[in-house]
Design an enzyme around this catalytic site. Sequence first.
Site, PDB file in Angstrom:
ATOM      1  N   GLU A  96       9.718 -14.902 -34.850  1.00 13.41           N
ATOM      2  CA  GLU A  96       8.709 -15.403 -35.784  1.00 13.41           C
ATOM      3  C   GLU A  96       9.439 -16.377 -36.712  1.00 13.41           C
ATOM      4  OE1 GLU A  96       6.470 -12.206 -37.748  1.00 13.41           O
ATOM      5  OE2 GLU A  96       6.839 -10.923 -36.027  1.00 13.41           O
ATOM      6  N   SER A 129       6.011 -11.500 -40.549  1.00 22.35           N
ATOM      7  CA  SER A 129       4.732 -11.024 -41.067  1.00 22.35           C
ATOM      8  C   SER A 129       4.854  -9.817 -41.978  1.00 22.35           C
ATOM      9  CB  SER A 129       3.810 -10.686 -39.901  1.00 22.35           C
ATOM     10  OG  SER A 129       4.392  -9.707 -39.073  1.00 22.35           O
ATOM     11  N   LYS A 187      -5.299 -16.994 -39.726  1.00 25.51           N
ATOM     12  CA  LYS A 187      -4.617 -16.638 -40.973  1.00 25.51           C
ATOM     13  C   LYS A 187      -4.799 -17.814 -41.945  1.00 25.51           C
ATOM     14  CE  LYS A 187      -1.670 -13.765 -38.089  1.00 25.51           C
ATOM     15  NZ  LYS A 187      -2.423 -12.525 -38.118  1.00 25.51           N
ATOM     16  N   ASP A 232       7.081 -18.122 -33.063  1.00 26.01           N
ATOM     17  CA  ASP A 232       5.743 -17.688 -33.477  1.00 26.01           C
ATOM     18  C   ASP A 232       5.552 -18.093 -34.944  1.00 26.01           C
ATOM     19  OD1 ASP A 232       3.578 -16.264 -34.480  1.00 26.01           O
ATOM     20  OD2 ASP A 232       3.943 -14.509 -33.228  1.00 26.01           O
ATOM     21  N   HIS A 246       2.354 -16.970 -39.492  1.00 27.00           N
ATOM     22  CA  HIS A 246       2.137 -16.929 -40.948  1.00 27.00           C
ATOM     23  C   HIS A 246       2.630 -18.196 -41.643  1.00 27.00           C
ATOM     24  CE1 HIS A 246       0.699 -12.791 -40.917  1.00 27.00           C
ATOM     25  NE2 HIS A 246       1.490 -12.699 -39.850  1.00 27.00           N
ATOM     26  N   HIS A 305       6.798  -9.284 -33.918  1.00 28.18           N
ATOM     27  CA  HIS A 305       5.448  -8.700 -33.848  1.00 28.18           C
ATOM     28  C   HIS A 305       5.197  -8.012 -32.495  1.00 28.18           C
ATOM     29  CE1 HIS A 305       0.954  -8.968 -33.640  1.00 28.18           C
ATOM     30  NE2 HIS A 305       1.087  -8.663 -34.915  1.00 28.18           N
ATOM     31  N   ASN A 359      -4.664 -12.361 -44.864  1.00 32.32           N
ATOM     32  CA  ASN A 359      -3.845 -13.519 -44.492  1.00 32.32           C
ATOM     33  C   ASN A 359      -4.596 -14.817 -44.763  1.00 32.32           C
ATOM     34  OD1 ASN A 359      -1.826 -11.781 -43.369  1.00 32.32           O
ATOM     35  ND2 ASN A 359      -3.195 -11.476 -41.616  1.00 32.32           N
TER      36      ASN A 359
END
Length: 380
Positions: free
Chosen positions: A166, A170, A229, A195, A198, A123, A37
Site C-alpha cells: 500500500e 489503511s 474513499k 495499492d 487511501h 490489506h 474514508n
Amino acid sequence: MNHPQLERRVRQTIRELDLAGLHRRIQSPHGIDLSSNDYLNLSTHPFIKQKMAAAVMIEGCGSTGSRLLRGQRDSFSAVERRFADFKGTEASLYFGSGYAANLGVLATFVERHDLVFSDEHNHASIIDGIRLSRAKRIKFPHCDAGRVASLLKQAPAGLQKFLVTESLFSMDGDFAPLADYVEVCAETDTVLIVDEAHAVGIYGERGSGCVENSGTAENVFLTVNTAGKALGVAGAFVAGPQWAIDFLIQRARPFIFSTAPPPPVAAALEASLTVIESEPERRHMLSERSALLGRLLTSAGFPVRNPVSQIIPIILGQNDRACEAAAELQQAGFDVRALRPPTVPSGTARLRVTVNIGLDEATLRRFASTLKEICSTVCL
Ligand SMILES: Cc1ncc(COP(=O)(O)O)c(C=O)c1O
C-alpha cells in the site's frame, strides 16, 4: 430444513469470538464522522450527486451484464481514459471494488512459481489476491526497505519477483518508502505494484496519489486506486501500461465474471475527478486539518507518527479496551470505530481515527480532549 451439526459449529465459533472480544456488529453512522474514508467529503458533493442522479434518469440503474457482454457503456471507457490521464499512465480499467481489483491484478499477473514480497500490514484483498495466484508470499516487516532489499537479493535467480505494498497504509496511516522500493526493484528486476486506496485524490501536486508525490510513476508497474474513499463514489481503477490493461480484460476473473457496476457510477466518477482537479483547496484543507489533529493528539499525550496523514491510529492493545473506548466516544457524539484482529495484528487493537474536511478546529479540539479523558479511565 435444519442443519444441527453446522449450526452447532457456527454457534461455537461465535461464542469463541465473543470471549475474545472479536464479535463484530454492523452499526450505521451516528454522530460526528471521525471514521469514514470520505476524506474530501465528495460522497455528498452537490455537483457529483447531480451528475449521478441525471445519469440514473437517462441510463437507468443496472448495467444488465458483464463489461465483456451487454454491460459495457461508452461512459465506462471515457472515465477510464480520463483516469489514466489523471494518473499519467497509458490506460486504466475500472473494477466494481478495490477488493475485486486487487484480486484481479494479483491473480492475473502472478503465476504459481513466482515470488511475491508483501508488506506484513498489507490489506486483506492483497493477501487474498496472492493466495489466489498460488505463488509463494514472502512477508516482510512493515515498511522495512532494508529488509526487502536483502530478501530480494537472496531470492533465487530466474524467478519472476513482485513487490506489493500500500502507499498510505489503511490501518497505520503511514507511508511506504516508495523511492527506496523503486531503487531495489530496479536492481533486482522486480515488478512493483502499489495499492493507492487511501492516497488517490489526496497526495501529489495533481492529487493523483503517493506515486505522483514520490516521483516514482515511471517505475511502478500498476497502481490500484479505489474510488469509494477520497473519490467519494465506488469501485477502483487499475492504472498502468496498455498491454497490461489489455491482459486484465482477457484474464481478470472479477472483471470478466461479474455484472458491470451501475452505469451512473461512471458519471459520478467523471464529476468526482472534475472536482479533484478543480478544487485543490480540498486536499490542502485535509492536510491542514490532519496536521492540526496530529498536534492536538500529541499534546494530549498520544504518540502520532510524523509525517501525519488523515489516518491516525490510537493503539490501545486489547480488544475490549478498544471497543470500550470507541463506545464511550460514540456516547459523547463522535463516530469512532474500534479495529481488531484480524484487520490489525493481534495485541494492537486500536481506534482508527480519520480526518475529513468537514471537521472544524473547534470539533477537533473537543475530540482530542474527550479522547484524552476517556483514555485516562479506559486505558488504565
Ligand atoms: C488498502 C486497501 N486496498 C483495497 C481496499 C478495498 O477497496 P474497496 O473497499 O473498494 O473494496 C481497501 C478498503 O478498505 C483498502 O484499505
